[in-house]
Design an enzyme around this catalytic site. Structure first.
Site, PDB file in Angstrom:
ATOM      1  N   LYS A 112       0.823  -1.214   0.000  1.00  0.00           N
ATOM      2  CA  LYS A 112       0.000   0.000   0.000  1.00  0.00           C
ATOM      3  C   LYS A 112       0.853   1.258   0.000  1.00  0.00           C
ATOM      4  O   LYS A 112       0.517   2.245  -0.649  1.00  0.00           O
ATOM      5  CB  LYS A 112      -0.936   0.012   1.221  1.00  0.00           C
ATOM      6  CG  LYS A 112      -2.221  -0.763   1.003  1.00  0.00           C
ATOM      7  CD  LYS A 112      -3.330   0.136   0.445  1.00  0.00           C
ATOM      8  CE  LYS A 112      -4.436  -0.617  -0.259  1.00  0.00           C
ATOM      9  NZ  LYS A 112      -5.247  -1.425   0.647  1.00  0.00           N
ATOM     10  N   LYS A 156     -10.574  -6.388 -13.948  1.00  0.00           N
ATOM     11  CA  LYS A 156     -11.285  -6.677 -12.706  1.00  0.00           C
ATOM     12  C   LYS A 156     -12.216  -5.515 -12.338  1.00  0.00           C
ATOM     13  O   LYS A 156     -11.811  -4.352 -12.401  1.00  0.00           O
ATOM     14  CB  LYS A 156     -10.230  -6.884 -11.618  1.00  0.00           C
ATOM     15  CG  LYS A 156     -10.759  -6.999 -10.246  1.00  0.00           C
ATOM     16  CD  LYS A 156      -9.632  -7.076  -9.217  1.00  0.00           C
ATOM     17  CE  LYS A 156     -10.300  -6.974  -7.879  1.00  0.00           C
ATOM     18  NZ  LYS A 156      -9.696  -6.704  -6.728  1.00  0.00           N
ATOM     19  N   LYS A 216     -13.887  -0.078  -8.214  1.00  0.00           N
ATOM     20  CA  LYS A 216     -14.246   1.329  -8.194  1.00  0.00           C
ATOM     21  C   LYS A 216     -13.116   2.210  -8.739  1.00  0.00           C
ATOM     22  O   LYS A 216     -13.352   3.174  -9.469  1.00  0.00           O
ATOM     23  CB  LYS A 216     -14.554   1.738  -6.756  1.00  0.00           C
ATOM     24  CG  LYS A 216     -15.392   2.964  -6.722  1.00  0.00           C
ATOM     25  CD  LYS A 216     -16.194   3.045  -5.470  1.00  0.00           C
ATOM     26  CE  LYS A 216     -17.178   4.174  -5.634  1.00  0.00           C
ATOM     27  NZ  LYS A 216     -18.143   4.262  -4.577  1.00  0.00           N
TER      28      LYS A 216
END
Ligand code: TRP
Ligand code: SF4
Length: 336
Positions: free
Chosen positions: A119, A200, A203
């Site tokens: 991340k 995939k 959002k």
């Protein structure tokens, strides 16, 4: 599982408030939650504190995101009569237990969690070199152990967090006595749906079919969806296995029909336009009851708020009990 004769296993899971959900979220985690609540004592949590770890810069749309997500939970069939649906920040015990667990969690354990480095790289522009972000899995551990949850239904990406929770629990119990329950991750079957661009559904790619959109909007998006790239003309035989529209059929269309489409596509006896119309109606059929419930909840924000308040009240009972036992074990409650 017999009612009344066995103590039900407790389940806890959570989602960060990302706003309105898409049909990939629904067919993945959410549909699973709806089944789980039938069988287990279930806690479903809006992980709003967790969303601050990467989104602390701008929190103005947090209430809207939480509202939209909870509306979708309810629309999908989470039942506040059966499950405890609550917002993490409304139960202060999460923050307090997070603090206590942070005392016993070695930095090395946190730096080793795969999602940490991933991340940091992925969100390099956001400056998440913070104390809070490193502690993400400690907060998640607090979420889980506060309710003495036995099972934690999660996707593959979350398994290391549950593993870390187990390590923290063992360390705690070793230091202060057997107080906390060691949870177990229950893997949610990964059903990754393709988005309209064939990648995939996500959002962040802007390729979703959302639970909230109208039948017409959804059909229109599917009309523009990519198909087998080798099938240029109507008379070209297709390769369903390479076609994202076919992947949607496999999830939403009944098995016999899927076999028909598979064959017809390869024989070029069905065209993509018709094939897409079929998948749109299959999805719209399945979404129909969800859309009805969704618009009902959407028009009753006070009720949704009340569900979260009620959920927090109930969650607090259990959370308080655990925190009290933790503080007892750590000699933090009394002078004697
Ligand atoms: N980290 C989880 C996710 O991003 C959300 C979450 C927060 C969670 N607390 C939890 C999941 C406790 C399971 C149990 O998906
Ligand atoms: Fe895909 Fe259907 Fe077209 Fe075949 S007919 S390529 S499965 S959209």
């Amino acid at each position: 599982m017999g009612v009344g004769t066995t103590i039900k296993d407790r389940v806890l899971s959570g989602m960060q408030p990302s706003g309105a959900l898409h049909i990939g979220n629904w067919m993945g985690a959410l549909e699973n939650w709806v089944k789980i609540q039938e069988e287990f004592e279930s806690y479903f949590m809006v992980a709003d504190y967790h969303s601050l770890t990467t989104g602390y810069h701008d929190t103005h749309d947090l209430p809207q995101k939480i509202f939209d997500m909870v509306v979708d939970w309810l629309a999908a069939g989470l039942d506040p009569e059966r499950s405890i649906i609550f917002r993490q920040s409304m139960v202060a015990e999460h923050a307090e237990l997070h603090l206590l667990l942070s005392m016993i969690t070695p930095l090395g354990w946190l730096e080793r969690v795969p999602s940490y480095k991933e991340k940091l790289k992925e969100l390099a522009q956001r400056d998440i070199h913070t104390y809070g972000f490193l502690g993400y899995p400690v907060l998640q551990s607090a979420d889980i152990v506060l309710y003495q949850a036995h099972k934690v239904p999660v996707g593959q990406d979350q398994v290391p967090h549950v593993e870390l929770t187990r390590e923290i629990v063992r360390r705690f119990n070793g230091l202060y006595g057997e107080v906390l329950v060691e949870p177990e991750a229950v893997l949610t079957e990964a059903r990754v749906l393709p988005g309209v661009d064939g990648k995939k559904m996500s959002k962040s790619y802007g390729n979703t079919l959302s639970l909230g959109e109208s039948e017409e909007a959804l059909s229109q998006k599917i009309r523009t969806m990519v198909t087998d790239p080798a099938r240029i003309r109507r008379k070209d035989p297709g390769h369903p296995q390479l076609c994202p529209v076919f992947s949607l059929h496999k999830v939403f269309t009944d098995a016999e029909r899927v076999r028909d489409i598979d064959r017809s596509c390869q024989e070029a006896s069905i065209g993509c336009v018709d094939c897409k119309a079929l998948v749109s109606s299959a999805i719209n059929l399945k979404l129909h009851p969800i859309r009805e419930r969704r618009s009902l909840w959407k028009s009753q924000p006070d009720k949704v708020e009340e569900i979260l308040h009620e959920g927090a009240r109930t969650a607090k009972v259990m959370a308080h009990q655990t925190l009290d036992a933790v503080k007892d074990a750590m000699h933090l409650n009394t002078l004697t």
